[in-house]
Design an enzyme around this catalytic site. Structure first.
Site, PDB file in Angstrom:
ATOM      1  N   ARG A 174       0.825  -1.194   0.000  1.00 32.40           N
ATOM      2  CA  ARG A 174       0.000   0.000   0.000  1.00 32.40           C
ATOM      3  C   ARG A 174       0.868   1.256   0.000  1.00 32.40           C
ATOM      4  O   ARG A 174       0.534   2.263  -0.628  1.00 32.40           O
ATOM      5  CB  ARG A 174      -0.921   0.000   1.225  1.00 32.40           C
ATOM      6  CG  ARG A 174      -2.017  -1.023   1.158  1.00 32.40           C
ATOM      7  CD  ARG A 174      -3.075  -0.637   0.152  1.00 32.40           C
ATOM      8  NE  ARG A 174      -3.634   0.659   0.462  1.00 32.40           N
ATOM      9  CZ  ARG A 174      -4.627   0.856   1.335  1.00 32.40           C
ATOM     10  NH1 ARG A 174      -5.148  -0.174   1.982  1.00 32.40           N
ATOM     11  NH2 ARG A 174      -5.095   2.050   1.562  1.00 32.40           N
TER      12      ARG A 174
ATOM     13  N   SER B 208     -20.629   7.175   1.263  1.00 37.08           N
ATOM     14  CA  SER B 208     -20.586   8.094   0.127  1.00 37.08           C
ATOM     15  C   SER B 208     -21.776   9.054   0.124  1.00 37.08           C
ATOM     16  O   SER B 208     -21.619  10.267  -0.006  1.00 37.08           O
ATOM     17  CB  SER B 208     -20.571   7.317  -1.191  1.00 37.08           C
ATOM     18  OG  SER B 208     -19.360   6.645  -1.370  1.00 37.08           O
TER      19      SER B 208
ATOM     20  N   LYS C 289     -14.039  14.183   2.701  1.00 36.52           N
ATOM     21  CA  LYS C 289     -15.099  13.777   3.609  1.00 36.52           C
ATOM     22  C   LYS C 289     -15.874  15.027   4.026  1.00 36.52           C
ATOM     23  O   LYS C 289     -15.283  16.047   4.376  1.00 36.52           O
ATOM     24  CB  LYS C 289     -14.521  13.071   4.841  1.00 36.52           C
ATOM     25  CG  LYS C 289     -14.112  11.634   4.573  1.00 36.52           C
ATOM     26  CD  LYS C 289     -15.276  10.796   4.131  1.00 36.52           C
ATOM     27  CE  LYS C 289     -14.918   9.323   4.078  1.00 36.52           C
ATOM     28  NZ  LYS C 289     -16.019   8.506   3.543  1.00 36.52           N
TER      29      LYS C 289
ATOM     30  N   HIS D 230     -18.687  -0.303   3.755  1.00 37.93           N
ATOM     31  CA  HIS D 230     -18.386   0.228   2.437  1.00 37.93           C
ATOM     32  C   HIS D 230     -17.421  -0.698   1.695  1.00 37.93           C
ATOM     33  O   HIS D 230     -17.578  -0.963   0.499  1.00 37.93           O
ATOM     34  CB  HIS D 230     -17.766   1.609   2.602  1.00 37.93           C
ATOM     35  CG  HIS D 230     -17.760   2.415   1.349  1.00 37.93           C
ATOM     36  ND1 HIS D 230     -18.896   2.950   0.801  1.00 37.93           N
ATOM     37  CD2 HIS D 230     -16.751   2.793   0.539  1.00 37.93           C
ATOM     38  CE1 HIS D 230     -18.587   3.629  -0.282  1.00 37.93           C
ATOM     39  NE2 HIS D 230     -17.284   3.544  -0.473  1.00 37.93           N
TER      40      HIS D 230
ATOM     41  N   GLN E  75      -7.043  -0.134  -7.323  1.00 41.40           N
ATOM     42  CA  GLN E  75      -6.966   1.286  -7.028  1.00 41.40           C
ATOM     43  C   GLN E  75      -5.721   1.654  -6.262  1.00 41.40           C
ATOM     44  O   GLN E  75      -5.101   0.824  -5.595  1.00 41.40           O
ATOM     45  CB  GLN E  75      -8.191   1.728  -6.240  1.00 41.40           C
ATOM     46  CG  GLN E  75      -8.219   1.211  -4.826  1.00 41.40           C
ATOM     47  CD  GLN E  75      -9.433   1.695  -4.058  1.00 41.40           C
ATOM     48  OE1 GLN E  75     -10.375   2.201  -4.631  1.00 41.40           O
ATOM     49  NE2 GLN E  75      -9.414   1.546  -2.761  1.00 41.40           N
TER      50      GLN E  75
ATOM     51  N   TYR F  33     -10.005  10.846  -9.628  1.00 49.40           N
ATOM     52  CA  TYR F  33     -10.775  11.953  -9.065  1.00 49.40           C
ATOM     53  C   TYR F  33     -10.302  12.224  -7.644  1.00 49.40           C
ATOM     54  O   TYR F  33      -9.862  11.318  -6.936  1.00 49.40           O
ATOM     55  CB  TYR F  33     -12.278  11.654  -9.060  1.00 49.40           C
ATOM     56  CG  TYR F  33     -12.662  10.397  -8.304  1.00 49.40           C
ATOM     57  CD1 TYR F  33     -13.054  10.461  -6.974  1.00 49.40           C
ATOM     58  CD2 TYR F  33     -12.632   9.159  -8.925  1.00 49.40           C
ATOM     59  CE1 TYR F  33     -13.417   9.319  -6.282  1.00 49.40           C
ATOM     60  CE2 TYR F  33     -12.982   8.003  -8.243  1.00 49.40           C
ATOM     61  CZ  TYR F  33     -13.370   8.091  -6.919  1.00 49.40           C
ATOM     62  OH  TYR F  33     -13.709   6.952  -6.238  1.00 49.40           O
ATOM     63  N   PRO F  34     -10.381  13.476  -7.211  1.00 45.79           N
ATOM     64  CA  PRO F  34     -10.092  13.800  -5.810  1.00 45.79           C
ATOM     65  C   PRO F  34     -11.379  13.763  -4.997  1.00 45.79           C
ATOM     66  O   PRO F  34     -12.478  13.871  -5.549  1.00 45.79           O
ATOM     67  CB  PRO F  34      -9.535  15.221  -5.899  1.00 45.79           C
ATOM     68  CG  PRO F  34     -10.267  15.809  -7.071  1.00 45.79           C
ATOM     69  CD  PRO F  34     -10.520  14.675  -8.040  1.00 45.79           C
ATOM     70  N   MET F  35     -11.246  13.630  -3.689  1.00 41.43           N
ATOM     71  CA  MET F  35     -12.451  13.611  -2.859  1.00 41.43           C
ATOM     72  C   MET F  35     -12.147  14.101  -1.445  1.00 41.43           C
ATOM     73  O   MET F  35     -11.009  14.105  -0.990  1.00 41.43           O
ATOM     74  CB  MET F  35     -13.064  12.210  -2.820  1.00 41.43           C
ATOM     75  CG  MET F  35     -12.182  11.101  -2.333  1.00 41.43           C
ATOM     76  SD  MET F  35     -12.049  10.941  -0.535  1.00 41.43           S
ATOM     77  CE  MET F  35     -13.764  10.851  -0.097  1.00 41.43           C
TER      78      MET F  35
END
Length: 518
Positions: free
Chosen positions: A139, A231, A157, A180, A193, A153-155
């Site tokens: 990781r 989400s 919380k 999730h 990912q 894409y960025p995200m």
């Protein structure tokens, strides 16, 4: 005032998504000599980046971006910001850069957090014995999958007046991410990912990069996860960019408006480990989609976390010498993981039925890939199961695919160790591909029982287990552990083992392989 508990984090490689648009008018108007020079210098730069000629570790890949937002993505992972900075500026020295303009970029760093493994951050815990240490390493230092399709894409919380992720107690956040991640597990082997943290580095909190061979797999995964509270209540997203990977040597057809061949981009198979789960602090402990760095222990969209498992170089030249010595004795050792496959073997203390159900779900996704040979659960036999542990064996045609699968398999319940995990005080061997002719099954198990009696009296022998495929009683493998390599080799040199090899030629369907690192 009550302060919520943040998860601990550990950081790995820095990540740069460098998006460029081409000045197509300038390209068309440029003389052939300028275009030729741009192509040559572009190929040289991209090839050097993908071979990591600039650093001791890292990875890079090149993608043709679809739509108006950009034309080209150069994705770089490197150990330091200095490495990334130098790569970024080195591109500007190429003739290709004269025809490009940066339209977007994203800077982040790979990370793992306490959502994935509290033991990792506990100085007194022994994570090495569970295989989690290798997973964490994958990781922090992921490889870019060879899959053709990429989506970035960025995200963030959400921190709203009604739904504020950071106001939730730790246990509630962890529960959201676990649920999730269960969704992402269903896409194992189809979507992988890399999740990286960007607090203080860029505009959002995390960057999410998804890889797949079929773009609709990414679409379906994201659609399904939008209905999950992690989400629907707590995630906010930036803009999405998607594209197709191509090898640097195919830069010319990219620039000349032709179809871009995928030759040279590598086999399409699960990689790295889908690094991370999805839509949530990405250490939920489950794949976002397929795995990797091929695996995915992590939720996604949040505090991010998304070897290796049976690496054939664990004992390097030492192991090659062993196989050569066995060959001299007419004992077939095959390759480190078999003759023409790469094997991942993990041991679990879970109930066999529960373990099989989990494995069967992963196997359904593994079967989407041509590189998958088989994955099966083996149980201790009635005549030789000293440890009482079940084993999961997964066979693949490529080492990278095996490594990716290993990441997913490490998420199985009650995994106690993986074949190849270092044990300083012992040495393991593994005999695989014992497919017994049905009429000779009792002969084989009887001979094993006799051999086990002899082994018990040998100096340096600790234990030997005979395990049977839960779905095929005639498919078995044998795992042994010894005080040292030399103790094991003494057995392989013995008349008793030679007799067993000769006996096997009569009762086995195929010739077995004697694999090490059990």
């Amino acid at each position: 005032m009550e302060r919520r508990q943040p998860p601990q984090t550990d950081e790995g490689w820095y990540v740069l998504h460098d998006f460029r648009s081409l000045d197509w008018d300038a390209w068309r108007d440029a003389p052939e000599r300028r275009r030729t020079r741009a192509i040559e210098e572009g190929i040289e730069y991209l090839s050097a980046a993908e071979s990591v000629a600039d650093a001791g570790e890292g990875d890079s890949a090149t993608f043709a971006i679809l739509g108006h937002k950009a034309d080209l993505l150069m994705l770089h992972l490197r150990p330091t910001l200095e490495d990334v900075d130098a790569l970024e500026r080195r591109f500007e020295q190429t003739a290709l850069a004269e025809f490009t303009e940066r339209t977007d970029s994203y800077v982040s760093v790979t990370e793992v957090s306490g959502y994935m493994s509290q033991d990792y951050f506990d100085e007194d815990a022994e994570v090495e014995d569970t295989g989690i240490a290798r997973y964490i390493e994958s990781r922090l230092k992921p490889e870019i999958p060879d899959s053709e399709f990429v989506n970035f894409y960025p995200m963030n919380k959400r921190r709203g007046p009604e739904d504020n992720w950071y106001d939730l107690p730790f246990d509630e956040r962890a529960e959201h991410l676990s649920s999730h991640g269960d969704i992402g597990r269903e896409y194992a082997g189809r979507v992988t990912q890399i999740i990286s943290g960007s607090l203080g580095l860029d505009d959002f909190e995390w960057g999410v990069t998804l890889f797949a061979d079929d773009p609709t797999d990414v679409k379906e995964l994201l659609y399904e996860m939008r209905f999950d509270p992690s989400s629907s209540r707590f995630a906010e997203f930036g803009r999405f960019l998607s594209g197709r990977r191509f090898p640097p040597e195919n830069l010319r057809p990219f620039l000349e408006g032709e179809r871009i061949p995928q030759d040279g981009a590598g086999d399409a198979h699960p990689h790295a480990e889908g690094h991370g789960g999805h839509h949530g602090d990405s250490d939920a402990g489950h794949p976002h989609g397929g795995d990797s760095s091929g695996h995915s222990h992590g939720g996604h969209h949040g505090e991010s976390d998304s070897s290796h498992h049976g690496d054939s170089d664990a004992h390097g030249e030492d192991e090659s010498g062993i196989r050569s010595e066995l060959e001299d004795m007419d004992i077939y050792a095959g390759q480190p993981h078999g003759e023409d496959v790469h094997a991942v073997v993990l041991y679990s203390a879970a109930d066999a039925e529960e373990l099989f159900e989990e494995v069967d779900g992963l196997r359904t996704n593994f079967d989407h890939y041509d590189t998958h040979v088989k994955t099966a659960v083996y149980q201790p036999s009635e005549v030789g199961g000293e440890s009482g542990e079940n084993a999961v064996v997964s066979l693949w045609e490529t080492e990278r695919a095996a490594n990716t699968a290993a990441g997913f398999l490490a998420d199985l319940p009650e995994v106690v160790r993986q074949a190849g995990d270092d044990e300083a005080d012992s040495w393991g061997t593994m005999g695989m591909f014992y497919t017994v002719k049905p009429d000779h099954r009792s002969d084989f198990t009887g001979t094993f029982e006799d051999a086990a009696g002899l082994l018990a009296e040998m100096d340096g022998h600790r234990k030997t287990d005979l395990l049977v495929n839960r779905e095929d009683e005639n498919d078995m493998f044998i795992a042994s552990r010894w005080d040292s390599r030399e103790d094991a080799m003494q057995f392989f040199r013995s008349d008793a083992f030679a007799d067993a090899v000769e006996f096997g030629r009569d009762v086995l369907v195929d010739r077995p392989r004697h694999v090490f690192l059990a």
